[in-house]
Design a protein around this motif. Structure first.
Motif, PDB file in Angstrom:
ATOM      1  N   VAL A  96       0.944  -1.408   0.001  1.00  0.00           N
ATOM      2  CA  VAL A  96      -0.024  -0.335  -0.079  1.00  0.00           C
ATOM      3  C   VAL A  96       0.934   1.252   0.013  1.00  0.00           C
ATOM      4  O   VAL A  96       1.844   1.258   0.698  1.00  0.00           O
ATOM      5  CB  VAL A  96      -0.978  -0.007   1.356  1.00  0.00           C
ATOM      6  CG1 VAL A  96      -1.771   1.078   1.360  1.00  0.00           C
ATOM      7  CG2 VAL A  96      -1.896  -0.949   1.295  1.00  0.00           C
ATOM      8  N   VAL A  97       0.441   2.203  -1.116  1.00  0.00           N
ATOM      9  CA  VAL A  97       1.306   3.502  -0.888  1.00  0.00           C
ATOM     10  C   VAL A  97       0.205   4.453  -0.938  1.00  0.00           C
ATOM     11  O   VAL A  97      -0.511   4.485  -1.658  1.00  0.00           O
ATOM     12  CB  VAL A  97       1.928   3.473  -2.236  1.00  0.00           C
ATOM     13  CG1 VAL A  97       2.872   4.913  -2.283  1.00  0.00           C
ATOM     14  CG2 VAL A  97       3.305   2.367  -2.098  1.00  0.00           C
ATOM     15  N   CYS A  98       0.601   5.602   0.081  1.00  0.00           N
ATOM     16  CA  CYS A  98      -0.471   6.726   0.216  1.00  0.00           C
ATOM     17  C   CYS A  98       0.441   8.042  -0.180  1.00  0.00           C
ATOM     18  O   CYS A  98       1.409   8.378   0.158  1.00  0.00           O
ATOM     19  CB  CYS A  98      -0.883   6.652   1.711  1.00  0.00           C
ATOM     20  SG  CYS A  98      -1.567   5.354   2.234  1.00  0.00           S
ATOM     21  N   THR A  99      -0.368   8.475  -1.245  1.00  0.00           N
ATOM     22  CA  THR A  99       0.352   9.861  -1.823  1.00  0.00           C
ATOM     23  C   THR A  99      -0.898  11.021  -1.577  1.00  0.00           C
ATOM     24  O   THR A  99      -2.059  10.732  -1.493  1.00  0.00           O
ATOM     25  CB  THR A  99       0.421   9.704  -3.333  1.00  0.00           C
ATOM     26  OG1 THR A  99      -0.732   9.498  -3.985  1.00  0.00           O
ATOM     27  CG2 THR A  99       1.578   8.612  -3.588  1.00  0.00           C
ATOM     28  N   PRO A 100      -0.468  12.280  -1.725  1.00  0.00           N
ATOM     29  CA  PRO A 100      -1.215  13.325  -1.510  1.00  0.00           C
ATOM     30  C   PRO A 100      -2.297  13.465  -2.714  1.00  0.00           C
ATOM     31  O   PRO A 100      -2.018  13.230  -3.870  1.00  0.00           O
ATOM     32  CB  PRO A 100      -0.283  14.439  -1.344  1.00  0.00           C
ATOM     33  CG  PRO A 100       0.900  13.874  -1.041  1.00  0.00           C
ATOM     34  CD  PRO A 100       0.984  12.749  -1.638  1.00  0.00           C
ATOM     35  N   GLY A 101      -3.436  13.812  -2.322  1.00  0.00           N
ATOM     36  CA  GLY A 101      -4.568  14.130  -3.425  1.00  0.00           C
ATOM     37  C   GLY A 101      -4.304  15.079  -4.398  1.00  0.00           C
ATOM     38  O   GLY A 101      -3.481  15.929  -4.185  1.00  0.00           O
ATOM     39  N   GLU A 102      -5.095  15.442  -5.378  1.00  0.00           N
ATOM     40  CA  GLU A 102      -4.882  16.316  -6.135  1.00  0.00           C
ATOM     41  C   GLU A 102      -5.570  17.445  -6.223  1.00  0.00           C
ATOM     42  O   GLU A 102      -5.521  18.655  -6.665  1.00  0.00           O
ATOM     43  CB  GLU A 102      -5.102  15.707  -7.906  1.00  0.00           C
ATOM     44  CG  GLU A 102      -4.145  14.599  -8.109  1.00  0.00           C
ATOM     45  CD  GLU A 102      -4.551  14.142  -9.437  1.00  0.00           C
ATOM     46  OE1 GLU A 102      -5.468  14.491 -10.088  1.00  0.00           O
ATOM     47  OE2 GLU A 102      -3.876  13.222  -9.877  1.00  0.00           O
ATOM     48  N   GLU A 103      -6.893  17.458  -5.192  1.00  0.00           N
ATOM     49  CA  GLU A 103      -7.732  18.343  -5.235  1.00  0.00           C
ATOM     50  C   GLU A 103      -7.423  19.655  -3.976  1.00  0.00           C
ATOM     51  O   GLU A 103      -7.404  20.710  -3.953  1.00  0.00           O
ATOM     52  CB  GLU A 103      -9.059  18.009  -4.915  1.00  0.00           C
ATOM     53  CG  GLU A 103      -9.459  16.938  -6.336  1.00  0.00           C
ATOM     54  CD  GLU A 103     -11.094  16.572  -6.078  1.00  0.00           C
ATOM     55  OE1 GLU A 103     -11.540  16.526  -5.046  1.00  0.00           O
ATOM     56  OE2 GLU A 103     -11.628  16.034  -7.209  1.00  0.00           O
ATOM     57  N   ALA A 104      -7.347  18.897  -2.804  1.00  0.00           N
ATOM     58  CA  ALA A 104      -6.991  19.689  -1.541  1.00  0.00           C
ATOM     59  C   ALA A 104      -6.235  18.871  -0.599  1.00  0.00           C
ATOM     60  O   ALA A 104      -5.746  18.036  -0.987  1.00  0.00           O
ATOM     61  CB  ALA A 104      -8.510  19.657  -0.950  1.00  0.00           C
ATOM     62  N   SER A 105      -5.676  19.877   0.419  1.00  0.00           N
ATOM     63  CA  SER A 105      -4.617  19.320   1.273  1.00  0.00           C
ATOM     64  C   SER A 105      -5.085  18.008   2.208  1.00  0.00           C
ATOM     65  O   SER A 105      -4.074  17.128   2.410  1.00  0.00           O
ATOM     66  CB  SER A 105      -4.090  20.430   2.033  1.00  0.00           C
ATOM     67  OG  SER A 105      -5.456  20.969   2.797  1.00  0.00           O
ATOM     68  N   ASP A 106      -6.196  17.776   2.250  1.00  0.00           N
ATOM     69  CA  ASP A 106      -6.812  16.836   3.361  1.00  0.00           C
ATOM     70  C   ASP A 106      -7.214  15.600   2.360  1.00  0.00           C
ATOM     71  O   ASP A 106      -8.291  14.851   2.888  1.00  0.00           O
ATOM     72  CB  ASP A 106      -7.944  17.347   4.373  1.00  0.00           C
ATOM     73  CG  ASP A 106      -7.436  18.217   5.266  1.00  0.00           C
ATOM     74  OD1 ASP A 106      -6.096  18.083   5.617  1.00  0.00           O
ATOM     75  OD2 ASP A 106      -8.066  18.932   5.897  1.00  0.00           O
ATOM     76  N   THR A 107      -6.716  15.376   1.387  1.00  0.00           N
ATOM     77  CA  THR A 107      -7.285  14.346   0.504  1.00  0.00           C
ATOM     78  C   THR A 107      -6.017  13.391   0.018  1.00  0.00           C
ATOM     79  O   THR A 107      -4.885  14.076   0.186  1.00  0.00           O
ATOM     80  CB  THR A 107      -7.870  14.773  -0.846  1.00  0.00           C
ATOM     81  OG1 THR A 107      -6.968  15.592  -1.729  1.00  0.00           O
ATOM     82  CG2 THR A 107      -9.030  15.461  -0.730  1.00  0.00           C
ATOM     83  N   SER A 108      -6.237  12.271  -0.227  1.00  0.00           N
ATOM     84  CA  SER A 108      -5.039  11.303  -0.435  1.00  0.00           C
ATOM     85  C   SER A 108      -5.488  10.085  -1.558  1.00  0.00           C
ATOM     86  O   SER A 108      -6.585  10.018  -1.699  1.00  0.00           O
ATOM     87  CB  SER A 108      -4.720  10.552   0.690  1.00  0.00           C
ATOM     88  OG  SER A 108      -5.551  10.001   1.389  1.00  0.00           O
ATOM     89  N   ILE A 109      -4.543   9.808  -2.230  1.00  0.00           N
ATOM     90  CA  ILE A 109      -4.794   8.667  -3.062  1.00  0.00           C
ATOM     91  C   ILE A 109      -4.046   7.446  -2.644  1.00  0.00           C
ATOM     92  O   ILE A 109      -2.813   7.556  -2.186  1.00  0.00           O
ATOM     93  CB  ILE A 109      -4.199   9.004  -4.562  1.00  0.00           C
ATOM     94  CG1 ILE A 109      -4.864  10.339  -4.912  1.00  0.00           C
ATOM     95  CG2 ILE A 109      -4.633   7.789  -5.550  1.00  0.00           C
ATOM     96  CD1 ILE A 109      -4.299  10.768  -6.296  1.00  0.00           C
TER      97      ILE A 109
END
Length: 232
Positions: A96-109
């Motif tokens: 599992v790898v968690c990366t920052p989201g593209e829309e806001a600071s409190d989102t992740s992929i």
């Protein structure tokens, strides 16, 4: 009506086509990768920070019996062993790898990948001969069995309900996990304190001893003697 020549030619062509079909090598699966730009079945967006999402992923794997290792806050690895039969063994490695989201600071992929490794029990016989001097050159074979688990396959688990159930469990733990709250950076005001006032106590002036004795004598001389009458 077919002649003998045409029949022979047709039979030869049919044999060539059959031979060509048998000799066709199947295309490897890695050559079938499309690398499409659309939504990936191995990724999912979450409305939470990378730290919280990876923590939820770790709890999701732990709840299903996976042995997890989490050396970083954005990566989780887990393994689980299966024993379908007595001669086969399967190990599933989960990444599992968690990366920052593209829309806001409190989102992740979250990107996931699971590899299924297959092992089988391989039995091998070893033989040895012992020469007996009494019987001349006669030798007796001695056999022993040596069993070992040999890796026979390794394949990435294809996308489908397997990953959908995992993402659903991650979302469940995101609703229950304690989320980290960033410390609010308030403005700090500084001001100088007033200088402390030094309080001094006056030191009494010492009276010389001779002067004190003279003052006592004078006071005694001014008083009338005992029994004497004072004139009106």
């Amino acid at each position: 009506m077919l002649t003998s020549f045409s029949r022979t030619t047709a039979a030869a062509l049919l044999a060539l086509l059959t031979l060509a079909a048998c000799n066709t090598t199947p295309q490897p699966k890695f050559q079938q990768e499309l690398f499409e730009t659309g939504a990936s079945p191995y990724a999912r967006n979450f409305n939470s920070s990378t730290t919280d999402t990876c923590e939820a992923a770790r709890r999701a794997l732990l709840s299903q019996g996976y042995l997890t290792t989490m050396t970083r806050t954005d990566t989780v690895d887990g393994t689980k062993n299966f024993q379908p039969t007595g001669d086969t063994h399967i190990v599933v490695e989960f990444h599992v790898v968690c990366t920052p989201g593209e829309e806001a600071s409190d989102t992740s992929i979250v990107y996931v990948n699971a590899v299924q490794n297959g092992f089988a029990l391989k039995k091998s016989d070893t033989s040895a001969s012992v020469g007996l001097s009494v019987l001349g050159s006669l030798s007796l074979p001695i056999r022993s069995n040596s069993d070992a688990m040999v890796k026979i396959s390794s394949e990435t688990i294809p996308s489908g309900k397997f990953y959908d159930r995992f993402f659903g469990l991650v979302d469940h733990y995101l609703q229950t996990v304690v989320r980290t709250q960033p410390v609010v950076s308030n403005r700090i005001e500084t001001r100088l304190l007033p200088m402390p006032v030094e309080v001094t106590t006056p030191t009494p002036t010492p009276v010389p001893v001779p002067d004190l004795l003279d003052a006592i004598d004078k006071a005694a001389a001014a008083q009338p003697a005992s029994g004497a009458s004072v004139a009106p």
